[in-house]
Design an enzyme around this catalytic site. Structure first.
Site, mmCIF file in Angstrom:
data_model
loop_
_atom_site.group_PDB
_atom_site.id
_atom_site.type_symbol
_atom_site.label_atom_id
_atom_site.label_comp_id
_atom_site.label_asym_id
_atom_site.label_seq_id
_atom_site.Cartn_x
_atom_site.Cartn_y
_atom_site.Cartn_z
ATOM 1 N N HIS A 151 1.583 4.433 -2.940
ATOM 2 C CA HIS A 151 1.623 5.902 -2.852
ATOM 3 C C HIS A 151 2.811 6.452 -3.638
ATOM 4 O O HIS A 151 2.719 7.506 -4.271
ATOM 5 C CB HIS A 151 1.731 6.349 -1.386
ATOM 6 N N HIS A 202 0.842 -1.196 0.000
ATOM 7 C CA HIS A 202 0.000 0.000 0.000
ATOM 8 C C HIS A 202 0.885 1.257 0.000
ATOM 9 O O HIS A 202 0.670 2.183 -0.792
ATOM 10 C CB HIS A 202 -0.926 -0.031 1.218
ATOM 11 N N GLU A 203 1.901 1.266 0.868
ATOM 12 C CA GLU A 203 2.797 2.434 0.922
ATOM 13 C C GLU A 203 3.564 2.604 -0.388
ATOM 14 O O GLU A 203 3.762 3.719 -0.869
ATOM 15 C CB GLU A 203 3.784 2.299 2.091
ATOM 16 N N ASP A 248 -4.635 1.222 -2.095
ATOM 17 C CA ASP A 248 -5.209 -0.082 -1.746
ATOM 18 C C ASP A 248 -5.305 -0.969 -2.994
ATOM 19 O O ASP A 248 -4.990 -2.158 -2.947
ATOM 20 C CB ASP A 248 -6.606 0.090 -1.135
ATOM 21 N N GLU A 273 -5.811 7.043 -1.130
ATOM 22 C CA GLU A 273 -5.811 5.829 -0.308
ATOM 23 C C GLU A 273 -6.468 4.667 -1.055
ATOM 24 O O GLU A 273 -5.968 3.541 -1.020
ATOM 25 C CB GLU A 273 -6.520 6.076 1.027
HETATM 26 ZN ZN LIG Z 1 -2.077 5.243 2.561
#
Ligand SMILES: [Zn+2]
Length: 415
Positions: A283, A279-280, A363, A359
């Site tokens: 980003h 997930h990070e 995901d 976000e």
């Molecule tokens: Zn996040």
């Protein structure tokens, strides 16, 4: 514009933002309390009723405390501006016999110390009252005090030269000083980013290499799969202060470090850690970090340009309760940063919306590059460990939340 009209505008905007904050907090507390009795159906298999109720009580306690803090901050703002506090400080720093640059620096330090002193009791009660009552706090009073001392030292070492440079530019760089100040601010941010992982963060926490084991194997495989360059995997002793868990990146380009809180590693299974990291990584890969920096740079330029306009308008000073002080650029600087949040609060929903979209995208990236089911399990554990409510008020959440509500995130990950 004249001073009286600007005063009316300022007071109206402050009243509207206060009323909105109180109304939102009340909605949130009522909504959470109304959903306290049972775990939402979609979480019933994973979350115990006791954990759900702890999250509800924690959310209500923090929201109520936030209301008190909001009220005190508004009073401080009024005391400094229309109450004449800043005017008195301007006169006092001007009477010390320094030149305008040092007088303005003294003014900035005085305002920062006052705001810091007002904020201290809130930090204390938050840490040793609320966080301790819910079993999250692990900070000792000694650590709390030394953290404050270090933060003040870092702020002074980094912030005072920047403030001095900007003040000098305001008085000496001509009508386009704000362009130069903007460049200085960008360079300053780059410097802080460069210093943070190796100089600033180690003042507060210990960083050790992530130990060998199944978690490290899974993480390295994921990084190789995504072609992600980095300067090492680290564990941070977050448990020294709090049992809340997290994972994050610091640094830039190839010098990026990936940091896991020890609390997160202790709680999650290897494939869950992998999913959280994916997930990070999302980003980064989807340029969210870069986009956010560009936005902040663009807004910074806009606001500095606005400050340049306001600094030469007598109504701006007088409307905020301070005699016009064209030879003291620090006065305009402080007034601007005091008054700005009152007018920009109405933009909070937009920035939250933007963040929540990122976000969801991160995901989706994690679901593609790791396991969606493992991310769901990790999220449920993290929500439970952080006692984040599973049932936020929809309007409160739309205004404030940088992350979508758990139910929405998990529903998307399951499809
Ligand atoms: Zn996040």
């Amino acid at each position: 514009m004249n001073a009286a009209i600007f005063t009316a505008l300022f007071v109206t905007a402050l009243a509207i933002s206060l009323a909105a904050k109180l109304w939102l907090a009340r909605r949130q507390m009522r909504f959470v309390a109304a959903h306290r009795a049972s775990v939402p159906a979609e979480f019933a298999d994973h979350v115990a009723l006791a954990a759900h109720q702890k999250a509800a009580d924690y959310t209500v306690a923090r929201t109520r405390f936030g209301v008190v803090e909001t009220g005190v901050e508004a009073l401080l703002l009024l005391a400094l501006t229309l109450g004449g506090g800043l005017g008195a400080l301007v006169a006092w720093t001007g009477s010390l016999g320094f030149g305008p640059l040092i007088a303005d620096l003294a003014l900035i330090v005085a305002v920062a110390l006052i705001a810091g002193a007002v904020g201290l009791p809130f930090s204390y009660v938050n840490t040793f009252g609320i966080e301790a009552r819910f079993g999250f706090n692990r900070t000792t009073r000694a650590t709390w005090v030394s953290d404050i001392a270090k933060s003040v030292a870092v702020a002074a070492v980094l912030g005072l030269p920047l403030a001095a440079l900007v003040l000098w530019l305001m008085s000496a760089a001509g009508p386009y000083w704000w362009l130069w100040a903007w460049l200085a601010w960008i360079a300053f941010q780059a410097l802080v980013l460069a210093l943070y992982p190796t100089v600033i963060a180690p003042l507060f926490n210990k960083f050790s290499p992530l130990p060998e084991g199944p978690a490290r194997k899974a993480i390295e495989a994921l990084l190789a799969r995504c072609g992600f360059a980095n300067k090492g995997l680290f564990v941070m002793d977050g448990s020294r202060r709090s049992s809340h868990g997290n994972a994050f990146f610091t640094g830039f380009g190839r010098a990026k470090r990936i940091v896991f809180f020890d609390t997160l590693l202790a709680r999650l299974a290897p494939e869950e850690i992998e999913a959280v990291l994916a997930h990070e990584l999302g980003h980064f890969r989807l340029h969210h970090v870069l986009k956010r920096m560009m936005w902040s740079a663009a807004l910074g330029l806009f606001f500095l340009g606005l400050l340049a306009l306001l600094a030469s308008a007598a109504w701006f000073y007088e409307g905020l309760g301070v005699p016009a002080s064209p030879t003291r650029p620090g006065v305009a600087l402080i007034l601007f940063f005091l008054a700005l949040p009152v007018f920009t609060f109405m933009l909070a929903p937009l920035s939250s919306l933007y963040s929540r979209r990122h976000e969801f995208e991160a995901d989706a990236f994690a679901a593609k590059n790791a396991s969606a089911a493992a991310l769901v399990h990790a999220l449920v554990k993290l929500y439970e460990d952080n006692a984040s409510t599973l049932t936020p008020d929809p309007i409160y959440s739309a205004v404030y939340d940088s992350h979508p509500p758990a139910a929405l995130r998990i529903a998307r990950l399951r499809t």
